[in-house]
Design a protein around this motif. Structure first.
Motif, mmCIF file in Angstrom:
data_model
loop_
_atom_site.group_PDB
_atom_site.id
_atom_site.type_symbol
_atom_site.label_atom_id
_atom_site.label_comp_id
_atom_site.label_asym_id
_atom_site.label_seq_id
_atom_site.Cartn_x
_atom_site.Cartn_y
_atom_site.Cartn_z
ATOM 1 N N UNK A 15 21.492 24.416 17.954
ATOM 2 C CA UNK A 15 20.066 23.679 17.077
ATOM 3 C C UNK A 15 20.460 22.260 16.875
ATOM 4 N N UNK A 16 19.510 21.394 16.033
ATOM 5 C CA UNK A 16 19.290 20.451 16.569
ATOM 6 C C UNK A 16 19.632 19.854 15.542
ATOM 7 N N UNK A 17 20.653 20.867 14.898
ATOM 8 C CA UNK A 17 21.040 20.174 13.599
ATOM 9 C C UNK A 17 22.107 18.375 13.587
ATOM 10 N N UNK A 18 21.859 17.782 12.286
ATOM 11 C CA UNK A 18 21.987 16.406 12.433
ATOM 12 C C UNK A 18 21.473 15.417 13.418
ATOM 13 N N UNK A 19 19.948 15.960 13.489
ATOM 14 C CA UNK A 19 19.450 15.193 14.551
ATOM 15 C C UNK A 19 17.415 14.870 14.139
ATOM 16 N N UNK A 20 17.335 14.067 13.657
ATOM 17 C CA UNK A 20 15.189 14.373 13.220
ATOM 18 C C UNK A 20 14.300 13.532 14.527
ATOM 19 N N UNK A 21 13.414 13.223 13.887
ATOM 20 C CA UNK A 21 12.592 13.078 14.105
ATOM 21 C C UNK A 21 12.955 10.948 14.336
ATOM 22 N N UNK A 22 12.442 10.037 15.237
ATOM 23 C CA UNK A 22 12.796 8.332 14.989
ATOM 24 C C UNK A 22 11.239 8.405 13.890
ATOM 25 N N UNK A 23 11.783 7.496 12.442
ATOM 26 C CA UNK A 23 10.738 7.691 11.448
ATOM 27 C C UNK A 23 9.907 8.475 11.026
ATOM 28 N N UNK A 24 11.096 9.897 11.656
ATOM 29 C CA UNK A 24 10.413 11.209 11.051
ATOM 30 C C UNK A 24 9.437 11.607 11.269
ATOM 31 N N UNK A 25 8.980 11.401 12.763
ATOM 32 C CA UNK A 25 7.526 11.305 13.331
ATOM 33 C C UNK A 25 7.287 13.514 13.818
ATOM 34 N N UNK A 26 6.455 14.245 13.374
ATOM 35 C CA UNK A 26 6.130 15.156 13.592
ATOM 36 C C UNK A 26 6.627 15.516 15.346
ATOM 37 N N UNK A 27 6.064 16.301 15.934
ATOM 38 C CA UNK A 27 7.130 16.565 17.545
ATOM 39 C C UNK A 27 7.536 18.240 17.943
ATOM 40 N N UNK A 28 7.281 18.143 18.959
ATOM 41 C CA UNK A 28 7.076 19.938 19.274
ATOM 42 C C UNK A 28 7.754 19.559 20.765
ATOM 43 N N UNK A 29 8.575 18.866 21.671
ATOM 44 C CA UNK A 29 8.992 18.042 22.832
ATOM 45 C C UNK A 29 10.119 18.138 22.894
ATOM 46 N N UNK A 30 11.203 18.468 21.646
ATOM 47 C CA UNK A 30 12.157 19.359 22.336
ATOM 48 C C UNK A 30 12.888 20.091 21.968
ATOM 49 N N UNK A 31 13.619 21.067 22.710
ATOM 50 C CA UNK A 31 14.047 22.565 22.540
ATOM 51 C C UNK A 31 15.645 22.680 23.514
ATOM 52 N N UNK A 32 16.198 23.965 22.315
ATOM 53 C CA UNK A 32 17.265 23.835 22.582
ATOM 54 C C UNK A 32 17.833 25.088 23.822
ATOM 55 N N UNK A 33 17.951 24.900 24.704
ATOM 56 C CA UNK A 33 18.300 25.988 26.257
ATOM 57 C C UNK A 33 19.297 26.548 26.409
ATOM 58 N N UNK A 34 19.785 27.381 26.646
ATOM 59 C CA UNK A 34 21.158 27.616 27.342
ATOM 60 C C UNK A 34 21.710 26.642 26.791
ATOM 61 N N UNK A 35 21.779 25.987 25.765
ATOM 62 C CA UNK A 35 23.510 25.285 25.360
ATOM 63 C C UNK A 35 22.837 23.814 25.416
ATOM 64 N N UNK A 36 21.809 23.561 25.821
ATOM 65 C CA UNK A 36 21.165 21.894 26.915
ATOM 66 C C UNK A 36 19.992 21.851 25.543
ATOM 67 N N UNK A 37 20.324 20.470 25.209
ATOM 68 C CA UNK A 37 18.564 19.814 24.889
ATOM 69 C C UNK A 37 18.189 19.323 25.572
ATOM 70 N N UNK A 38 16.809 19.767 25.168
ATOM 71 C CA UNK A 38 15.956 19.093 26.223
ATOM 72 C C UNK A 38 14.843 18.542 26.344
ATOM 73 N N UNK A 39 13.725 17.775 26.812
ATOM 74 C CA UNK A 39 13.091 17.181 26.214
ATOM 75 C C UNK A 39 12.305 17.246 27.342
#
Length: 243
Positions: free
Chosen positions: A53-77
């Motif tokens: 998951x993206x624990x330890x990360x957040x969006x720049x300036x806390x912007x809403x986003x839906x462009x990042x996901x975790x797939x098979x151990x990879x962080x994908x944009x």
């Protein structure tokens, strides 16, 4: 000019980076993803990405986003099906560190790793220097040397082109120690520079960042992964603090 003690320290840092970068680039099949070895833990490394998951990360300036996901151990944009985009930044901030990260780009994709980021502008690259990640051969526009993978974007072109083709994983290490910075790519040092020197200031004032007063001035900040339209993958994101 660096004094003798500082020079010796930097030589030691460079040797450590060369060894870890070479091993990481040459033997990926022997490593498990997103885990630390006992030796790494002892050396002070910790994971910035757990592969789940993206624990330890957040969006720049806390912007809403839906462009990042975790797939098979990879962080994908994602390059498609994203309505709201934002750079991801670490929750914590870092001053002196060594960052180790594996990445690959889809054909034609463009992204970056940005460090010492402050949330005072409209984008993370307005304050933090960027390690460029791009499809050098398949990008849709002609690239300047300072736009190639491993470059200090819009400041320092890579000493050599060391990136693998789109779709293949690369290994990057970034060293930031006070004013000293090194970019490594697949075991090769491709950029080295010093913040705030007359030469650095001249490049800044006569280039892309001449209006960005805060660019490169912070001595501590977030690490950002850039969302530049997606098509970028990351794994094995590790960091150790250095004194």
């Amino acid at each position: 000019m660096l004094n003798t003690i500082t020079t010796k320290k930097l030589m030691l840092f460079s040797a450590t980076i060369l060894s870890s970068a070479f091993l990481g680039a040459s033997h990926p099949e022997q490593e498990k993803n997103n885990v630390l070895t006992a030796q790494e833990r002892q050396a002070g490394w910790f994971l910035l990405f757990n592969g789940q998951n993206t624990n330890g990360w957040r969006a720049y300036n806390n912007k809403p986003y839906d462009s990042w996901e975790v797939i098979n151990g990879q962080l994908y944009c994602k390059s498609k099906d994203a309505k709201e985009r934002a750079d991801l930044i670490t929750v914590d901030q870092y001053d002196n560190f060594e960052l180790s990260i594996d990445w690959k780009v889809d054909k034609g994709a463009n992204s970056g790793i940005i460090y010492r980021v402050e949330e005072t502008g409209g984008a993370s690259y307005e304050t933090g220097p960027e390690y460029q990640l791009i499809d050098d051969e398949g990008y849709s526009q002609k690239l300047e040397a300072w736009q190639k993978s491993g470059s200090g974007y819009a400041m320092y072109p890579p000493l050599e082109l060391a990136a693998k083709p789109a779709g293949e994983y690369n290994h990057t290490t970034i060293l930031v120690k006070d004013a000293h910075v090194e970019h490594w790519l697949n075991g090769k040092k491709v950029v080295e520079y010093e913040f705030w020197t007359p030469a650095w200031k001249e490049l800044k004032e006569n280039g892309k960042w001449k209006e960005a007063k805060a660019y490169g001035m912070a001595k501590k900040g977030h690490i950002a992964l850039q969302d530049h339209g997606g098509g970028i993958w990351f794994k094995n994101i590790k960091l150790r603090k250095i004194n």
